[in-house]
Design a protein around this motif. Sequence first.
Motif, PDB file in Angstrom:
ATOM      1  N   ARG A 133       0.838  -1.201   0.000  1.00  0.00           N
ATOM      2  CA  ARG A 133       0.000   0.000   0.000  1.00  0.00           C
ATOM      3  C   ARG A 133       0.872   1.251   0.000  1.00  0.00           C
ATOM      4  O   ARG A 133       0.611   2.220  -0.736  1.00  0.00           O
ATOM      5  N   VAL A 134       1.924   1.267   0.800  1.00  0.00           N
ATOM      6  CA  VAL A 134       2.827   2.416   0.838  1.00  0.00           C
ATOM      7  C   VAL A 134       3.618   2.518  -0.462  1.00  0.00           C
ATOM      8  O   VAL A 134       3.733   3.597  -1.062  1.00  0.00           O
ATOM      9  N   THR A 135       4.160   1.396  -0.921  1.00  0.00           N
ATOM     10  CA  THR A 135       4.981   1.397  -2.127  1.00  0.00           C
ATOM     11  C   THR A 135       4.181   1.781  -3.358  1.00  0.00           C
ATOM     12  O   THR A 135       4.731   2.314  -4.331  1.00  0.00           O
ATOM     13  N   ALA A 136       2.875   1.524  -3.341  1.00  0.00           N
ATOM     14  CA  ALA A 136       2.028   1.791  -4.503  1.00  0.00           C
ATOM     15  C   ALA A 136       1.917   3.273  -4.826  1.00  0.00           C
ATOM     16  O   ALA A 136       1.631   3.647  -5.972  1.00  0.00           O
ATOM     17  N   GLU A 137       2.147   4.144  -3.859  1.00  0.00           N
ATOM     18  CA  GLU A 137       1.985   5.583  -4.086  1.00  0.00           C
ATOM     19  C   GLU A 137       3.030   6.089  -5.076  1.00  0.00           C
ATOM     20  O   GLU A 137       4.231   5.991  -4.839  1.00  0.00           O
ATOM     21  N   ARG A 138       2.578   6.674  -6.165  1.00  0.00           N
ATOM     22  CA  ARG A 138       3.513   7.188  -7.168  1.00  0.00           C
ATOM     23  C   ARG A 138       4.375   8.327  -6.616  1.00  0.00           C
ATOM     24  O   ARG A 138       5.502   8.549  -7.087  1.00  0.00           O
ATOM     25  N   VAL A 139       3.879   9.003  -5.595  1.00  0.00           N
ATOM     26  CA  VAL A 139       4.622  10.123  -5.020  1.00  0.00           C
ATOM     27  C   VAL A 139       5.935   9.663  -4.391  1.00  0.00           C
ATOM     28  O   VAL A 139       6.826  10.483  -4.152  1.00  0.00           O
ATOM     29  N   THR A 140       6.083   8.354  -4.153  1.00  0.00           N
ATOM     30  CA  THR A 140       7.336   7.871  -3.571  1.00  0.00           C
ATOM     31  C   THR A 140       8.537   8.187  -4.454  1.00  0.00           C
ATOM     32  O   THR A 140       9.679   8.188  -3.980  1.00  0.00           O
ATOM     33  N   VAL A 141       8.300   8.462  -5.742  1.00  0.00           N
ATOM     34  CA  VAL A 141       9.413   8.814  -6.627  1.00  0.00           C
ATOM     35  C   VAL A 141      10.147  10.060  -6.132  1.00  0.00           C
ATOM     36  O   VAL A 141      11.339  10.232  -6.394  1.00  0.00           O
ATOM     37  N   LEU A 142       9.450  10.921  -5.386  1.00  0.00           N
ATOM     38  CA  LEU A 142      10.094  12.123  -4.852  1.00  0.00           C
ATOM     39  C   LEU A 142      11.222  11.774  -3.884  1.00  0.00           C
ATOM     40  O   LEU A 142      12.135  12.572  -3.679  1.00  0.00           O
TER      41      LEU A 142
ATOM     42  N   ARG B  29       8.358   5.537   3.652  1.00  0.00           N
ATOM     43  CA  ARG B  29       7.432   5.865   4.738  1.00  0.00           C
ATOM     44  C   ARG B  29       7.370   7.375   4.953  1.00  0.00           C
ATOM     45  O   ARG B  29       6.287   7.956   5.108  1.00  0.00           O
ATOM     46  N   ARG B  30       8.519   8.021   4.936  1.00  0.00           N
ATOM     47  CA  ARG B  30       8.565   9.469   5.177  1.00  0.00           C
ATOM     48  C   ARG B  30       7.908  10.242   4.040  1.00  0.00           C
ATOM     49  O   ARG B  30       7.174  11.214   4.279  1.00  0.00           O
ATOM     50  N   VAL B  31       8.129   9.806   2.805  1.00  0.00           N
ATOM     51  CA  VAL B  31       7.518  10.502   1.661  1.00  0.00           C
ATOM     52  C   VAL B  31       6.000  10.367   1.692  1.00  0.00           C
ATOM     53  O   VAL B  31       5.270  11.354   1.488  1.00  0.00           O
ATOM     54  N   THR B  32       5.498   9.163   1.913  1.00  0.00           N
ATOM     55  CA  THR B  32       4.042   8.980   1.885  1.00  0.00           C
ATOM     56  C   THR B  32       3.373   9.742   3.026  1.00  0.00           C
ATOM     57  O   THR B  32       2.263  10.254   2.859  1.00  0.00           O
ATOM     58  N   GLU B  33       4.047   9.832   4.157  1.00  0.00           N
ATOM     59  CA  GLU B  33       3.454  10.577   5.268  1.00  0.00           C
ATOM     60  C   GLU B  33       3.482  12.083   5.008  1.00  0.00           C
ATOM     61  O   GLU B  33       2.516  12.784   5.335  1.00  0.00           O
TER      62      GLU B  33
ATOM     63  N   THR C 116      16.618   1.351 -10.957  1.00  0.00           N
ATOM     64  CA  THR C 116      16.438   0.885  -9.583  1.00  0.00           C
ATOM     65  C   THR C 116      14.967   0.870  -9.204  1.00  0.00           C
ATOM     66  O   THR C 116      14.472  -0.073  -8.566  1.00  0.00           O
ATOM     67  N   LEU C 117      14.241   1.926  -9.589  1.00  0.00           N
ATOM     68  CA  LEU C 117      12.811   2.005  -9.307  1.00  0.00           C
ATOM     69  C   LEU C 117      12.063   0.854  -9.966  1.00  0.00           C
ATOM     70  O   LEU C 117      11.214   0.210  -9.333  1.00  0.00           O
ATOM     71  N   GLN C 118      12.381   0.589 -11.214  1.00  0.00           N
ATOM     72  CA  GLN C 118      11.694  -0.484 -11.932  1.00  0.00           C
ATOM     73  C   GLN C 118      11.934  -1.832 -11.257  1.00  0.00           C
ATOM     74  O   GLN C 118      11.006  -2.645 -11.111  1.00  0.00           O
ATOM     75  N   ALA C 119      13.162  -2.085 -10.828  1.00  0.00           N
ATOM     76  CA  ALA C 119      13.460  -3.346 -10.154  1.00  0.00           C
ATOM     77  C   ALA C 119      12.675  -3.463  -8.853  1.00  0.00           C
ATOM     78  O   ALA C 119      12.108  -4.521  -8.546  1.00  0.00           O
ATOM     79  N   ALA C 120      12.637  -2.371  -8.075  1.00  0.00           N
ATOM     80  CA  ALA C 120      11.923  -2.406  -6.799  1.00  0.00           C
ATOM     81  C   ALA C 120      10.430  -2.625  -6.999  1.00  0.00           C
ATOM     82  O   ALA C 120       9.797  -3.416  -6.272  1.00  0.00           O
ATOM     83  N   LEU C 121       9.845  -1.977  -7.998  1.00  0.00           N
ATOM     84  CA  LEU C 121       8.413  -2.144  -8.254  1.00  0.00           C
ATOM     85  C   LEU C 121       8.107  -3.557  -8.748  1.00  0.00           C
ATOM     86  O   LEU C 121       7.068  -4.137  -8.389  1.00  0.00           O
ATOM     87  N   THR C 122       8.992  -4.113  -9.558  1.00  0.00           N
ATOM     88  CA  THR C 122       8.750  -5.460 -10.078  1.00  0.00           C
ATOM     89  C   THR C 122       8.846  -6.495  -8.965  1.00  0.00           C
ATOM     90  O   THR C 122       8.034  -7.423  -8.901  1.00  0.00           O
ATOM     91  N   VAL C 123       9.829  -6.350  -8.076  1.00  0.00           N
ATOM     92  CA  VAL C 123       9.943  -7.287  -6.958  1.00  0.00           C
ATOM     93  C   VAL C 123       8.734  -7.165  -6.036  1.00  0.00           C
ATOM     94  O   VAL C 123       8.221  -8.162  -5.513  1.00  0.00           O
ATOM     95  N   THR C 124       8.248  -5.939  -5.840  1.00  0.00           N
ATOM     96  CA  THR C 124       7.119  -5.728  -4.924  1.00  0.00           C
ATOM     97  C   THR C 124       5.797  -6.197  -5.514  1.00  0.00           C
ATOM     98  O   THR C 124       4.992  -6.820  -4.815  1.00  0.00           O
ATOM     99  N   PHE C 125       5.573  -5.933  -6.794  1.00  0.00           N
ATOM    100  CA  PHE C 125       4.250  -6.162  -7.368  1.00  0.00           C
ATOM    101  C   PHE C 125       4.210  -7.242  -8.448  1.00  0.00           C
ATOM    102  O   PHE C 125       3.114  -7.648  -8.861  1.00  0.00           O
TER     103      PHE C 125
END
Length: 305
Positions: A40-49, A151-155, A85-94
Motif C-alpha cells: 500500500r505504501v509502495t504503490a503511491e507514485r509520489v514515492t518517486v520524490l 514511509r517518510r515521503v508517503t506521510e 532501480t525504481l523499476q526493479a523495486a516495483l517489479t519485486v514488490t508487485f
Amino acid sequence: MRGEQTGRTPRVPVTALFPPPPSAGVPGDPGVCPGEQFRRVTAERVTVLGGPAAILLQIAHPLVAEGVAVHSRYAEGPARRLVGTLQAALTVTFGDTGQAHAAARHVGRAHAPVRGTTRTAVPGTPAGTPYRANDPDLALWVHATLVWTARRVTERYAGVRLTPAERERHWQESKPFARMFAVPDRVLPQTAADFDAYVRTTLAGLVVTDDARRIAHDILTQRTTPPLPGAAAAARAVTADLLPSPLAAAYGIPRTPARRAAARALRTATTTVRPALPQRVALWPHALVAARRGPHDLRAALSTA
C-alpha cells in the motif's frame, strides 16, 4: 573526476521517469511481497520524490559511496540509473513470483563485481577497508533507506499517516523484499522500534565524502527533455526536506528559507490534490496490475487509496 562530467550528462526523456508495468503475470500468484501495508505504501507514485534522498542516504555510508564511485557510472546518466532501480523495486514488490525473482537476479548480477578496498581514510573507515555490494550489513542499510524514505515521503507528501501498528506491519512486510536483495534474517531488526533504533544509530555514524558529494551533485542536477524549469530546484528542496538536517547540510543543500518554503508548498499541493486523483494517476501501474492478478486482498487495500 566523475563529477566533472556533469556538463556532458545526456538528457533523459521525461517519459523515462514513468516506467511501464510488467506483464500481467500468472493469475492468482501473490508474488514474493504479499503484505498489504508494505505494498500500500509502495504503490503511491509520489514515492518517486524520495528517490534522490534514498540514494544520498545510501552513499553517506563511506563503503557504499566507495563502491558507487569506483564501480558505477552515475555521471553518465544518474536519472536512468534511478529509474532502473525504481523499476526493479516495483517489479519485486508487485510482480508475480517469476518476475520478482528475475528482477532480483538482474540486480544481483550487476552488484556481483562491486567489491574492493577503500582508497582513502575517512572518520571511522581506514584506507584499505574492504567492501562488497552483497555484504549483509551494507545490503541492510540500502534496504533501510528505501523503507525509511518511502514511509517518510508517503506521510509528508501523500498524507498517508501510519499508526504504530501500521508501521509495525510495514516493517515486517518489508522483510521478504529485503531477503530478495541479499539481506539475511540474522541482520534484520526484529520490530519496527528496533528498525527505527538501527536507523538512528547508523545515521549518527554516516560521513559524507567528496565522492558522495559528486554523486549527489550528478543526481540533483540531472537534465530532462523536454526541459522541466525548476525541477532541479524542487528536487533539492524535497531532498533537503526529507534528509536529516546535518546530512542535508553536509551535501550542500541546507534547509534554507527558500527550500523550506518550496517543500512546504509542494507538500500542501500534493496532499490537497492526492484524494481527488484517480488510482491510475496516484498509484504505480505495477500495483494496479498486481491487484487485477489477485488475490483480492491487495485490491481491497488499494480501494482505499
